[in-house]
Structure formats: C-alpha cells, structure tokens
Scaffold this active site. Structure first.
Site, PDB file in Angstrom:
ATOM      1  N   CYS A 221       0.844  -1.196   0.000  1.00 48.91           N
ATOM      2  CA  CYS A 221       0.000   0.000   0.000  1.00 48.91           C
ATOM      3  C   CYS A 221       0.884   1.253   0.000  1.00 48.91           C
ATOM      4  O   CYS A 221       1.983   1.250   0.545  1.00 48.91           O
ATOM      5  CB  CYS A 221      -0.910   0.007   1.232  1.00 48.91           C
TER       6      CYS A 221
ATOM      7  N   ASP B  51       0.425   3.783   1.663  1.00 51.53           N
ATOM      8  CA  ASP B  51       0.398   4.371   3.003  1.00 51.53           C
ATOM      9  C   ASP B  51       1.824   4.630   3.521  1.00 51.53           C
ATOM     10  O   ASP B  51       2.658   3.716   3.538  1.00 51.53           O
ATOM     11  CB  ASP B  51      -0.347   3.416   3.953  1.00 51.53           C
TER      12      ASP B  51
ATOM     13  N   ARG C 119       2.980   4.851   6.298  1.00 50.55           N
ATOM     14  CA  ARG C 119       3.384   4.147   7.517  1.00 50.55           C
ATOM     15  C   ARG C 119       3.831   2.709   7.269  1.00 50.55           C
ATOM     16  O   ARG C 119       4.156   1.989   8.205  1.00 50.55           O
ATOM     17  CB  ARG C 119       2.204   4.150   8.515  1.00 50.55           C
TER      18      ARG C 119
ATOM     19  N   HIS D  14      -2.243  -3.872   5.001  1.00 50.04           N
ATOM     20  CA  HIS D  14      -2.127  -3.536   6.423  1.00 50.04           C
ATOM     21  C   HIS D  14      -3.509  -3.354   7.030  1.00 50.04           C
ATOM     22  O   HIS D  14      -4.463  -3.007   6.342  1.00 50.04           O
ATOM     23  CB  HIS D  14      -1.277  -2.274   6.615  1.00 50.04           C
TER      24      HIS D  14
ATOM     25  N   CYS E 116      -6.475  -0.127   6.742  1.00 49.36           N
ATOM     26  CA  CYS E 116      -6.130   0.510   5.458  1.00 49.36           C
ATOM     27  C   CYS E 116      -7.214   1.526   5.045  1.00 49.36           C
ATOM     28  O   CYS E 116      -8.401   1.195   4.941  1.00 49.36           O
ATOM     29  CB  CYS E 116      -5.976  -0.558   4.371  1.00 49.36           C
TER      30      CYS E 116
HETATM   31 CO    CO Z   1      -3.515   1.257   2.984  1.00 51.14          CO
END
Ligand code: CO
Length: 204
Positions: free
Chosen positions: A40, A42, A44, A96, A99
């Site tokens: 992803c 993302d 993090r 994750h 999400c």
């Molecule tokens: Co995500």
C-alpha cells in the site's frame, strides 16, 4: 523542512561511503533483489524499513490498497521486469490493518476517481458478504476485509499470464500474502502463499 531531507541524505551517503568505500559503486553496477514487494502507498508501511532490507534488496511497487488490477500497465510492467529480468524469487503482497483505501471502498461515500480504483475491494466484500456481516465490530470487519483483499490479490496475481508463463517454464517463484499491523509494527503471514503447481510454496 525540505532542506533537512537533503542534509540527512548527505550525512547518510557520506557515512555509508566511509563504512564501505565500494558500497555505491557496487550498487550502481548491479540490481539483484530476491523480492518484489507489492504494498500500500500508506506512508506508515515502508517496505525497506519494516523488513530491514537494504537498498538493492527489494523491488517495490506500491499503490493505494495494494491492488492487482489486471490491466494496470504500471504494475504489470514492474511484475514482468521483476520476474523476467531481475528473476526475483518471492513476490510479497503486503496490505495492512486499518487501510484507508479499504475503508474508503466501503464507507458509501463518493470520493472521486479512487472509487473506480477501489472497486475490487467491494467485489471481494460482496463475495464474502455473509461472513463479513456476522462481524459486529466495524473495525474488526474492516480488518477482516483487509485480509480477504490481500488473499484475493495473491490469487489474481497468480492468474496473470506473466506468472502463469514463468511457472510453466519452471521458474522458482512464489507469491505470499502478508499483513502489517500499524498498531504493533508486526508483519503476519496470511498463509495464502502460491507457487507453481507441484512446487513447494514454502520455499524460502
Ligand atoms: Co492502505
């Protein structure tokens, strides 16, 4: 501050070079990672940081909610290059918990073009409607869908002509589904790995 990034980079590169004078020269001449990471976007969930892999050790493709769209030229180009030229051994599809892409797919609001991108997540949710409906807690239900979507992407990846062709030619290549916990920093194997028919998918 943006300049901090450049300062940090200079310090990092200088320290690396001091520790290992041939480091960048070696890396610039050869890229031979064993892993392709499909994760992803993302911020993090940075592949190298959470797996402890160094530059040169993982080939990375990231998009919102780590989806494998069958006609995504970006992902397919990365995949073909990774399989045919880099000859990577393992593909890790890593999603994750929590999400935002999975959440946005299911919240019933119109977000824009991303709604088209996230359609496969709603398809997965429809396929597992009964099981998901039994989960009362919304966060638990969302996290279950995060896992189901990763499994679906692993299966979708295995069906692509790139992977099918590599397996037919006897390439050692396996696909794994992992999930990352934002709360605890831990990766979990969803045990949905796939390899060529007849091969041992647990090959390390
Ligand atoms: Co995500």
């Amino acid at each position: 501050m943006l300049s901090d990034l450049l300062d940090h980079n200079f310090k990092w590169a200088t320290a690396r070079q001091r520790e290992d004078p041939g480091y960048f020269r070696r890396l610039s001449n050869l890229q031979r990672p064993d892993y392709l990471w499909i994760g992803c976007s993302d911020s993090r969930v940075p592949a190298n940081v959470i797996t402890g892999l160094e530059p040169g050790e993982v080939f990375v493709h990231r998009n919102v909610a780590n989806l494998v769209h069958r006609a995504d030229m970006n992902l397919l180009s990365v995949l073909e290059f990774a399989v045919e030229s880099l000859e990577i051994k393992h593909i890790i599809v890593c999603g994750h918990y929590g999400c935002g892409g999975v959440r946005a797919a299911m919240d019933g609001h119109r977000h824009g073009i991303i709604d088209h991108w996230l359609q496969p997540i709603r398809d997965t949710a429809d396929e597992h409607e009964d099981g998901l409906a039994k989960i009362i807690d919304p966060e638990t239900r969302l996290n279950q869908l995060c896992e189901l979507s990763i499994r679906a992407q692993v299966e979708g990846l295995a069906r692509t002509p790139i992977i099918q062709s590599a397996w037919k030619r006897g390439k050692t290549l396996s696909i794994h589904g992992w999930i990352y916990g934002l709360n605890d920093g831990l990766l979990r194997d969803l045990d949905c790995g796939l390899a060529a028919p007849g091969a041992d998918h647990e090959q390390k």
